[in-house]
Structures are given as C-alpha cells and as structure tokens.
Design a protein around this motif. Structure first.
Motif, short mmCIF file in Angstrom:
data_model
loop_
_atom_site.label_atom_id
_atom_site.label_comp_id
_atom_site.label_asym_id
_atom_site.label_seq_id
_atom_site.Cartn_x
_atom_site.Cartn_y
_atom_site.Cartn_z
N ALA A 100 0.84 -1.21 0.00
CA ALA A 100 0.00 0.00 0.00
C ALA A 100 0.87 1.25 0.00
N ILE A 101 1.92 1.24 0.79
CA ILE A 101 2.85 2.38 0.83
C ILE A 101 3.53 2.56 -0.53
N ARG A 102 3.91 1.45 -1.14
CA ARG A 102 4.55 1.51 -2.45
C ARG A 102 3.60 2.12 -3.50
N LYS A 111 6.55 13.19 2.18
CA LYS A 111 7.72 13.57 2.98
C LYS A 111 7.84 12.64 4.18
N LYS A 112 6.69 12.39 4.85
CA LYS A 112 6.68 11.52 6.02
C LYS A 112 5.34 10.80 6.09
N ILE A 113 5.38 9.48 6.17
CA ILE A 113 4.16 8.70 6.34
C ILE A 113 3.89 8.60 7.83
N TYR A 130 -2.04 8.11 5.86
CA TYR A 130 -2.01 9.49 6.37
C TYR A 130 -0.56 9.92 6.31
N TYR A 131 -0.28 11.00 5.56
CA TYR A 131 1.10 11.43 5.37
C TYR A 131 1.22 12.94 5.27
N ARG A 132 2.45 13.41 5.35
CA ARG A 132 2.76 14.83 5.16
C ARG A 132 3.49 14.98 3.84
N SER A 133 3.15 16.05 3.13
CA SER A 133 3.79 16.33 1.85
C SER A 133 5.00 17.23 2.08
N ASP A 134 5.70 17.56 1.00
CA ASP A 134 6.91 18.39 1.09
C ASP A 134 6.65 19.74 1.75
N ASN A 135 5.48 20.31 1.52
CA ASN A 135 5.16 21.60 2.12
C ASN A 135 4.58 21.43 3.53
N TYR A 140 -4.42 12.56 3.00
CA TYR A 140 -4.93 11.20 3.16
C TYR A 140 -5.06 10.58 1.78
N TYR A 141 -4.66 9.35 1.67
CA TYR A 141 -4.70 8.64 0.40
C TYR A 141 -5.37 7.30 0.66
N TYR A 142 -6.41 6.97 -0.09
CA TYR A 142 -7.18 5.75 0.12
C TYR A 142 -7.07 4.85 -1.10
N ILE A 143 -6.71 3.59 -0.87
CA ILE A 143 -6.63 2.62 -1.96
C ILE A 143 -7.36 1.34 -1.57
#
Length: 157
Positions: A100-102, A111-113, A130-135, A140-143
C-alpha cells in the motif's frame, strides 16, 4: 531530611497511581469494543488468534480485526457499526501494508508517512495512508485493499 525523602516517594507513587488509573480508564472503551467485535465475528468465522484490533472512523465507524482462523490463515474482518454486514478477507488476497505504501509512493511524493491502517467505506475494504507532503501539509490517500486501485484522496489540509 528522611521525612522529605519519604514525602517525595509517596508523592511520586500517588502521581504514578493517578496516571495508571487515567490510562486504564481511557483504554477501557477500546477493550470493550474489541471484545464485542470479536464475539460478533466468531458467529461467522472461528478466530484462533487476534493480532490487532482498531476502530476506523470514516464515513461510519468500522471495527477492524486482524487475526488468524483455525487453519492458520491470516484474516481481516471489517464490521461496520451500523449495518453489521461483516466483510471477511484472507490477508493474502489483498495488499500488504508495504505494498500500500509503495502504491502511494508511485503516484505521490510523501515527505513523512504518519500512519497506514485498514478501514472500510461504502462496503469497500481499503488502506488509509495518512502522510505529510513536502510543504508539510496533511494528506490522506485511500486505496482498495484487494486491487490497490486509488479510491480517493484528501490533500493539503
């Protein structure tokens, strides 16, 4: 001097006791929910071992049980609180946490999961990442659990 040492020791024991009581009181509802969910799930499938339990709060609250059946297969059980329409899948028939992370990393640059957990929305088992982006914004990303297909994303919070 001995009196002050005894008072300090007694004070720390009382503080430790209070924090222990607060912790046990805080986790009690989760333990009760786990017990209810496992009892409900065992009506349909025999669970020989519970490896993890958590509540997923999406469109509705879902109990998620990860465990093993009597054949030793790793299984995942999703139980929506309202409908109680249980969904049972073998773990090998879906994506692992690493997969899922891949999938996230293939389409985004996190940037950080912060967390990766199983959930379910509209009777679709899924991974919520749930992660943080570069900024440094929250995303949230759902698959889909079974296919790895993208379901939805919530970005830049």
């Amino acid at each position: 001097m001995k009196k002050w040492i005894l008072i300090l020791i007694l004070f720390f024991l009382i503080v430790i006791g209070i924090f222990t009581k607060i912790y046990l009181t805080a986790v009690e509802p989760l333990k009760i929910a786990e017990k209810k969910a496992v009892t409900f799930a065992e009506k349909k499938v025999h669970i020989s071992q519970v490896n993890d339990f958590h509540l997923y709060h999406g469109l509705e609250t879902v109990d998620v049980i990860e465990g093993e059946n009597k054949q030793g297969d790793k299984i995942i059980i999703w139980i929506p609180e309202k409908s109680k329409k249980m969904v049972i899948k073998k773990a090998k028939n879906g994506l692992t946490k690493a997969e899922a992370i891949r999938k996230l990393e293939e389409s985004k640059n996190p940037k950080k999961i912060i967390s990766v957990r199983l959930g379910m929305e509209k009777n679709i088992p899924l991974w919520e990442i749930y992660y943080r982006s570069d900024n440094n914004l929250i995303n949230y990303y759902y698959i889909r659990f079974e296919t790895g297909e993208w379901l939805k994303k919530i970005e830049n919070l």
